[in-house]
Design an enzyme around this catalytic site. Structure first.
Site, mmCIF file in Angstrom:
data_model
loop_
_atom_site.group_PDB
_atom_site.id
_atom_site.type_symbol
_atom_site.label_atom_id
_atom_site.label_comp_id
_atom_site.label_asym_id
_atom_site.label_seq_id
_atom_site.Cartn_x
_atom_site.Cartn_y
_atom_site.Cartn_z
ATOM 1 N NE ARG A 1 -3.628 -0.668 2.267
ATOM 2 C CZ ARG A 1 -4.645 -1.044 3.030
ATOM 3 N NH1 ARG A 1 -5.255 -0.147 3.786
ATOM 4 N NH2 ARG A 1 -5.049 -2.299 3.048
ATOM 5 C CG HIS B 1 -11.139 -7.371 8.959
ATOM 6 N ND1 HIS B 1 -11.181 -7.454 7.586
ATOM 7 C CD2 HIS B 1 -10.421 -6.258 9.233
ATOM 8 C CE1 HIS B 1 -10.518 -6.436 7.054
ATOM 9 N NE2 HIS B 1 -10.054 -5.694 8.027
ATOM 10 C CB SER C 1 -8.776 -1.113 2.613
ATOM 11 O OG SER C 1 -9.739 -1.410 3.587
ATOM 12 C CG HIS C 2 -9.542 2.075 5.888
ATOM 13 N ND1 HIS C 2 -8.968 0.829 5.965
ATOM 14 C CD2 HIS C 2 -8.769 2.894 6.643
ATOM 15 C CE1 HIS C 2 -7.901 0.889 6.741
ATOM 16 N NE2 HIS C 2 -7.750 2.135 7.160
ATOM 17 C CE LYS D 1 -7.023 -5.250 1.933
ATOM 18 N NZ LYS D 1 -8.356 -5.269 2.630
ATOM 19 C CG ASP E 1 -11.341 -3.633 0.816
ATOM 20 O OD1 ASP E 1 -11.828 -3.021 1.783
ATOM 21 O OD2 ASP E 1 -10.461 -4.509 0.943
ATOM 22 C CG ASP F 1 -13.819 -1.775 4.338
ATOM 23 O OD1 ASP F 1 -14.560 -2.517 3.674
ATOM 24 O OD2 ASP F 1 -12.699 -2.134 4.762
ATOM 25 C CG ASP G 1 -12.064 -6.183 3.548
ATOM 26 O OD1 ASP G 1 -12.427 -5.032 3.874
ATOM 27 O OD2 ASP G 1 -10.874 -6.567 3.635
ATOM 28 N NE ARG G 2 -12.291 -2.384 7.722
ATOM 29 C CZ ARG G 2 -12.087 -1.241 8.387
ATOM 30 N NH1 ARG G 2 -12.106 -1.218 9.708
ATOM 31 N NH2 ARG G 2 -11.865 -0.127 7.721
#
Length: 461
Positions: A20, A331, A104-105, A114, A246, A244, A248-249
């Site tokens: 990142r 998560h 992500s966020h 990832k 992407d 978020d 995933d949360r």
């Protein structure tokens, strides 16, 4: 890289769990191309799945990564736009390594990757990222074999069907749910997954826009769920969901517009999973509420305590064959999803639990709350290790229990506990505290902040 200046720019790109950085200052197409080639060498795979989020820089970076893969003779399975858990689905169901382009966020100027091995097995420091870091610091070997190819695949409908097959919504009552996608990938996946006759989905910020024009795609920050809470109250909805960037949360809001903590969600899903698999293990990180291991044990399960971070949770889940795992950050990990994290599957569990009975969400979740918590407090410090040592010295007396599984965790005689750990990316300490009531938690927090300030190491961020 062959250019020393490139090596210098890319040296901090590879983090502990993913890749990142700021585009293009830290992360550019040259780095993505090198990482693609290095990923083929790391995995030895002849096929690699690639997906991406809605950020403006994602298409070019994903294309450069694909060029690196193809240059080493492997085939790219271009899965297109999707959430991170969609990429995990592709990796798991096709049994191929995967690369998800997302930050992500993080704000719009960031991007990242990832990475996972075949079967959505995580890759972190010590399991492959160190080789990616080394590749970025050296000149890549010239490609000398036949080139690979790119094959477009679209598994989004199959991903949605798989998630729905894992949670039965057949008998639920009608529910109105407000969903805040934050202009992130949930705007694409929610219409596919939550397409159900008894779900009235009210969309909020579903337009895919990597500039995040409405708010940051980080639901952990209270300001970023303010619109969701207001809309839930306005609509008279049964609940709200926030994802978020992407997707995933997942974070949950009850019918009053009040936040449900990830610890409550972890306990709810754990009891549901243990009902169908009695005696199974459930992994929780050490920041989750003490109520989580208590409720897991009461449900006949085996609680397993983990360090913070997906690679640690997933490793422990695989080791113990755990049916489920949860973290304080939103998560949620499932054995039936290759031990990978998926906020969408967690959302389905919440919807099934709520829709399967008549009480409002606030009443349903009350049984999963036993203690008061501080939430995560960031404290700016000049020397995190010195600060931790000062806190440890202050609490190294009779009546306390101390461990260093992850940072410093101290348990006090009155049932209160706190954890202080250093951030991997910032000069801050992250403080989490829990106690029998809000007054005890506030007092404990005040004492800890005063202690850190008193030794001249920092202040609350």
């Amino acid at each position: 890289m062959s250019n020393p200046r490139d090596a210098h720019r890319h040296q901090h790109l590879v983090k502990a769990y993913d890749i990142r950085g700021v585009v293009p200052d830290e992360f550019d197409e040259a780095a993505a191309r090198t990482i693609g080639a290095a990923f083929v060498a790391l995995t030895g795979a002849d096929r690699i799945a690639v997906a991406r989020d809605m950020r403006g820089s994602s298409p070019a970076l994903a294309e450069a990564f694909a060029e690196g893969v193809v240059s080493r003779g492997a085939q790219v399975l271009d899965a297109g736009l999707g959430s991170t858990d969609y990429l995990y689905y592709v990796s798991g169901t096709l049994d191929v390594p995967g690369a998800m382009f997302t930050a992500s966020h993080n704000p719009a100027r960031y991007n990242g990757i990832k990475l996972c091995k075949a079967g959505a097995v995580p890759i972190g420091d010590g399991t492959g990222l160190e080789r990616i870091r080394a590749a970025l610091a050296s000149a890549p070997a010239p490609a000398d074999g036949p080139r690979g190819s790119v094959l477009r695949v679209d598994l989004l409908a199959r991903y949605a069907a798989h998630l729905r097959s894992l949670v039965d919504l057949g008998g639920i009552r009608p529910l109105k749910v407000v969903v805040d996608a934050g202009n992130g990938m949930a705007g694409l996946t929610v219409p596919e997954v939550l397409d159900h006759p008894w779900l009235d989905v009210v969309p909020l910020y579903f337009e895919l826009d990597g500039t995040f024009p409405n708010h940051e795609a980080d639901p952990m920050k209270p300001a970023n769920v303010a619109d969701l809470k207001a809309r839930v109250r306005l609509e008279g909805a049964d609940l709200g969901l926030a994802f978020d960037g992407d997707a995933d949360r997942c974070f949950v809001v009850d019918e009053r517009g009040e936040s449900i903590t990830p610890s409550q969600v972890t306990a709810l899903i754990a009891t549901r999973e243990l009902a169908r698999d009695p005696g199974a293990s459930v992994v929780h990180n050490l920041i989750t509420s003490q109520a989580v291991p208590e409720l897991v044990a009461e449900a006949g399960g085996v609680p397993v305590r983990s360090r913070v971070g997906h690679s640690f949770v997933k490793a422990l889940m695989a080791e113990h064959g755990a049916v489920f795992g949860g973290e304080h950050s939103g998560h949620y990990y499932f054995r039936d999803f290759w031990f990978a994290d998926t906020g969408m599957l967690a959302a389905l569990h919440v919807l099934a639990a709520l829709g399967g009975q008549d009480r409002p969400l606030s009443e349903l979740m009350a049984r999963y709350t036993r203690y008061a918590a501080s939430g995560e407090i960031n404290i700016e410090v000049a020397d995190p290790e010195a600060a931790l040592s000062a806190v440890e010295a202050a609490y190294s007396g009779p009546g306390t229990e101390i461990d260093r599984l992850d940072g410093l965790t101290v348990r006090l005689g009155d049932g209160s506990w706190f954890n202080v750990r250093a951030s991997n990316t910032e000069p801050v300490l992250r403080l989490n505290a829990e106690g029998p009531d809000p007054a005890a938690v506030r007092q404990l927090g005040d004492v800890l902040l005063a202690l850190v300030r008193g030794v001249g190491l920092g202040a609350a961020a």
